[in-house]
Motif scaffolding. Sequence first.
Motif, short mmCIF file in Angstrom:
data_model
loop_
_atom_site.label_atom_id
_atom_site.label_comp_id
_atom_site.label_asym_id
_atom_site.label_seq_id
_atom_site.Cartn_x
_atom_site.Cartn_y
_atom_site.Cartn_z
N PRO A 60 18.53 30.19 56.01
CA PRO A 60 18.46 29.69 54.63
C PRO A 60 19.79 29.90 53.90
O PRO A 60 20.52 30.85 54.19
N ALA A 61 20.09 29.02 52.98
CA ALA A 61 21.26 29.19 52.12
C ALA A 61 20.85 30.06 50.94
O ALA A 61 19.81 29.84 50.33
N ILE A 62 21.63 31.07 50.64
CA ILE A 62 21.36 31.97 49.53
C ILE A 62 22.44 31.76 48.48
O ILE A 62 23.62 31.97 48.74
N ARG A 63 22.03 31.32 47.29
CA ARG A 63 22.98 31.10 46.20
C ARG A 63 23.25 32.43 45.50
O ARG A 63 22.32 33.14 45.12
N LEU A 64 24.54 32.75 45.33
CA LEU A 64 24.96 33.98 44.67
C LEU A 64 25.66 33.66 43.36
O LEU A 64 26.31 32.61 43.24
N ALA A 65 25.54 34.55 42.40
CA ALA A 65 26.28 34.47 41.14
C ALA A 65 26.99 35.81 40.95
O ALA A 65 26.34 36.85 40.86
N LEU A 66 28.33 35.78 40.95
CA LEU A 66 29.09 37.01 40.75
C LEU A 66 28.99 37.46 39.30
O LEU A 66 29.00 36.64 38.38
N LEU A 67 28.91 38.75 39.12
CA LEU A 67 28.97 39.36 37.80
C LEU A 67 30.40 39.81 37.57
O LEU A 67 31.16 40.01 38.54
N PRO A 68 30.83 39.99 36.32
CA PRO A 68 32.22 40.35 36.07
C PRO A 68 32.71 41.58 36.86
O PRO A 68 33.81 41.57 37.38
N HIS A 69 31.86 42.60 36.98
CA HIS A 69 32.29 43.81 37.71
C HIS A 69 32.26 43.63 39.23
O HIS A 69 32.69 44.51 39.97
N GLY A 70 31.77 42.48 39.71
CA GLY A 70 31.77 42.20 41.14
C GLY A 70 32.94 41.32 41.57
O GLY A 70 33.15 41.13 42.78
N GLU A 71 33.70 40.81 40.60
CA GLU A 71 34.83 39.94 40.94
C GLU A 71 35.86 40.70 41.77
O GLU A 71 36.16 41.86 41.50
N GLY A 72 36.35 40.01 42.80
CA GLY A 72 37.36 40.60 43.67
C GLY A 72 36.78 41.32 44.88
O GLY A 72 37.51 41.67 45.80
N LEU A 73 35.47 41.56 44.89
CA LEU A 73 34.83 42.20 46.05
C LEU A 73 34.40 41.13 47.05
O LEU A 73 34.04 40.01 46.67
N PRO A 74 34.41 41.47 48.34
CA PRO A 74 33.90 40.52 49.34
C PRO A 74 32.43 40.22 49.10
O PRO A 74 31.67 41.09 48.65
N LEU A 75 32.02 38.98 49.38
CA LEU A 75 30.61 38.63 49.30
C LEU A 75 29.85 39.35 50.40
O LEU A 75 30.44 39.76 51.41
N PRO A 76 28.52 39.51 50.24
CA PRO A 76 27.75 40.13 51.33
C PRO A 76 27.98 39.36 52.63
O PRO A 76 27.99 38.13 52.63
N ALA A 77 28.19 40.10 53.70
CA ALA A 77 28.43 39.46 54.99
C ALA A 77 28.14 40.45 56.11
O ALA A 77 28.35 41.66 55.94
N PRO A 78 27.67 39.95 57.25
CA PRO A 78 27.51 40.83 58.42
C PRO A 78 28.88 41.33 58.86
O PRO A 78 29.89 40.63 58.73
N HIS A 79 28.92 42.55 59.38
CA HIS A 79 30.19 43.15 59.78
C HIS A 79 30.54 42.83 61.24
O HIS A 79 31.65 43.08 61.68
N SER A 80 29.57 42.31 61.99
CA SER A 80 29.83 41.90 63.37
C SER A 80 29.06 40.62 63.64
O SER A 80 28.12 40.29 62.92
N PRO A 81 29.43 39.87 64.68
CA PRO A 81 28.82 38.55 64.91
C PRO A 81 27.30 38.55 65.07
O PRO A 81 26.66 37.58 64.68
N LEU A 82 26.71 39.58 65.62
CA LEU A 82 25.26 39.59 65.85
C LEU A 82 24.51 40.55 64.93
O LEU A 82 23.33 40.83 65.14
N ALA A 83 25.18 41.06 63.90
CA ALA A 83 24.53 41.98 62.96
C ALA A 83 23.43 41.27 62.19
O ALA A 83 23.60 40.13 61.76
N ALA A 84 22.30 41.94 62.00
CA ALA A 84 21.18 41.39 61.24
C ALA A 84 21.40 41.52 59.74
O ALA A 84 20.92 40.70 58.96
N GLY A 85 22.09 42.57 59.33
CA GLY A 85 22.27 42.84 57.91
C GLY A 85 23.63 42.43 57.39
O GLY A 85 24.63 42.45 58.11
#
Length: 152
Positions: A5-30
């Motif tokens: 599924p596509a998950i739409r995100l909205a950054l908050l001002p204090h989140g600007e400049g941080l990487p978006l949520p992403a798996p840390h390895s190719p097969l990571a579930a989280g």
Amino acid sequence: MSVSPAIRLALLPHGEGLPLPAPHSPLAAGADLRAALPEGEPLELPPGGRAVVPCGFRMALPAGYEAQIRPRSGLAARHGVTVLNAPGTIDADYRGEVMAILVNLGEAAFRIERGERIAQMVVAPVVRPSFELGELDATQRDTGGFGSTGRG
């Protein structure tokens, strides 16, 4: 393999400049979540202490999905830092900021810096059963509770 599924995100001002949520390895579930703390203002989590740590974004999950906020195994193993209500559930109709409730079960204070990976988020489909009263079938275990099936 199923369609993700596509998950739409909205950054908050204090989140600007941080990487978006992403798996840390190719097969990571989280997908890794990062602390959206003010720059130069780390959070000191004392032994036994807990804190609600902002992640700097809001999201819109599709109907029929939930997001589970789970601990990072490295933080738990090395420092005793875990997600207090693991897994924390984010419902598809929630539109507030994603946050992680962390607790320090370790023996030393733990310092959380801006951008540090603090938890992981797993998006999963939800089954919504209907509940009804009725007689239950008997099983071998039946009403045996904690530890009733043996030690190993």
